[in-house]
Design a protein around this motif. Structure first.
Motif, short mmCIF file in Angstrom:
data_model
loop_
_atom_site.label_atom_id
_atom_site.label_comp_id
_atom_site.label_asym_id
_atom_site.label_seq_id
_atom_site.Cartn_x
_atom_site.Cartn_y
_atom_site.Cartn_z
N ASP A 1 9.14 7.24 -0.97
CA ASP A 1 9.02 6.38 -2.14
C ASP A 1 8.95 4.91 -1.74
O ASP A 1 8.36 4.12 -2.42
CB ASP A 1 10.19 6.60 -3.09
CG ASP A 1 10.03 7.88 -3.88
OD1 ASP A 1 8.92 8.42 -3.90
OD2 ASP A 1 11.02 8.33 -4.45
N SER A 2 9.58 4.55 -0.65
CA SER A 2 9.49 3.17 -0.20
C SER A 2 9.62 3.13 1.31
O SER A 2 10.29 3.95 1.92
CB SER A 2 10.57 2.31 -0.85
OG SER A 2 11.83 2.76 -0.43
N GLY B 1 -0.62 4.48 -10.89
CA GLY B 1 -1.99 4.36 -10.44
C GLY B 1 -2.97 4.54 -11.59
O GLY B 1 -2.61 4.95 -12.69
N SER C 1 5.86 0.30 0.49
CA SER C 1 5.25 1.40 -0.24
C SER C 1 5.92 1.51 -1.59
O SER C 1 7.14 1.47 -1.67
CB SER C 1 5.43 2.72 0.51
OG SER C 1 4.71 2.67 1.71
N ARG D 1 0.85 -1.18 0.00
CA ARG D 1 0.00 0.00 0.00
C ARG D 1 0.89 1.23 0.00
O ARG D 1 2.02 1.19 0.46
CB ARG D 1 -0.95 0.02 1.19
CG ARG D 1 -0.26 0.27 2.52
CD ARG D 1 -1.31 0.47 3.60
NE ARG D 1 -0.71 0.66 4.88
CZ ARG D 1 -0.21 1.81 5.34
NH1 ARG D 1 -0.22 2.87 4.59
NH2 ARG D 1 0.32 1.90 6.54
N PRO D 2 0.37 2.34 -0.49
CA PRO D 2 1.18 3.55 -0.49
C PRO D 2 1.41 4.07 0.92
O PRO D 2 0.55 3.94 1.78
CB PRO D 2 0.34 4.55 -1.30
CG PRO D 2 -1.01 3.97 -1.36
CD PRO D 2 -0.91 2.51 -1.11
N GLN E 1 -0.44 7.27 -6.38
CA GLN E 1 0.46 6.13 -6.56
C GLN E 1 1.01 6.09 -7.97
O GLN E 1 0.26 6.23 -8.94
CB GLN E 1 -0.28 4.84 -6.26
CG GLN E 1 0.60 3.63 -6.30
CD GLN E 1 -0.14 2.40 -5.83
OE1 GLN E 1 -1.10 2.50 -5.08
NE2 GLN E 1 0.30 1.26 -6.28
N HIS E 2 2.33 5.93 -8.09
CA HIS E 2 2.97 5.82 -9.40
C HIS E 2 2.36 4.63 -10.13
O HIS E 2 2.25 3.55 -9.59
CB HIS E 2 4.48 5.61 -9.24
CG HIS E 2 5.19 5.44 -10.52
ND1 HIS E 2 5.37 6.47 -11.41
CD2 HIS E 2 5.75 4.36 -11.10
CE1 HIS E 2 6.04 6.03 -12.46
NE2 HIS E 2 6.26 4.74 -12.29
N THR F 1 4.98 10.05 2.92
CA THR F 1 5.19 10.35 1.51
C THR F 1 6.58 9.93 1.03
O THR F 1 7.22 10.62 0.27
CB THR F 1 4.96 11.85 1.20
OG1 THR F 1 5.94 12.63 1.91
CG2 THR F 1 3.56 12.27 1.56
N ALA G 1 5.45 6.80 -5.18
CA ALA G 1 4.28 7.66 -5.09
C ALA G 1 4.58 9.00 -5.72
O ALA G 1 5.70 9.48 -5.69
CB ALA G 1 3.87 7.85 -3.63
#
Length: 125
Positions: A40-41, A93, A53, A32-33, A90-91, A38, A56
């Motif tokens: 990236d991982s 998304g 994550s 999940r994001p 989400q990238h 915020t 994003a």
């Protein structure tokens, strides 16, 4: 002979336990994001709490716009956002095209989520 070799190989492969990068002790692992930080991982290793994550986007609203429950100008109003507001997505998304306009799924820091016109956003991260 080749058929026997393939059959034995498949049986042996299924009998071996999965190890390495694809193994998991937790069948409820999920992706999940990370909308709180915020990042990236984010990888945690607490048992039963593994989360990853994935990339994003950070968006900045360019002009006053409405976030809607569905990707449609007639979708239920969720929130009005103003220029300078930071939103997340989400990238990779989902993007929906409705009547020739692109809508993207986003959320804010309070976890209010919905669809907004892509044209109202500027990617900032």
């Amino acid at each position: 002979m080749l058929k026997k070799f393939i059959a034995v190989s498949l049986v042996a492969a299924m009998a071996l336990p999965v190890t390495g990068a694809f193994a998991s002790d937790n069948p409820t692992d999920r992706v999940r994001p990370d909308i709180q930080n915020t990042l990236d991982s984010n990888i945690t290793v607490a048992p039963g709490k593994d989360e990853i994550s994935i990339l994003a986007y950070t968006w900045t609203v360019k002009t006053t716009a409405n976030i809607r429950a569905t990707a449609s100008p007639t979708g239920a109003h969720v929130l009005t956002v103003y220029a300078g507001t930071q939103l997340f997505g989400q990238h990779g998304g989902e993007v929906k095209v409705v009547n020739g306009e692109k809508w993207v799924y986003v959320w804010n820091s309070a976890n209010v989520a919905g669809w907004i016109l892509l044209s109202a956003l500027e990617e900032t991260g």
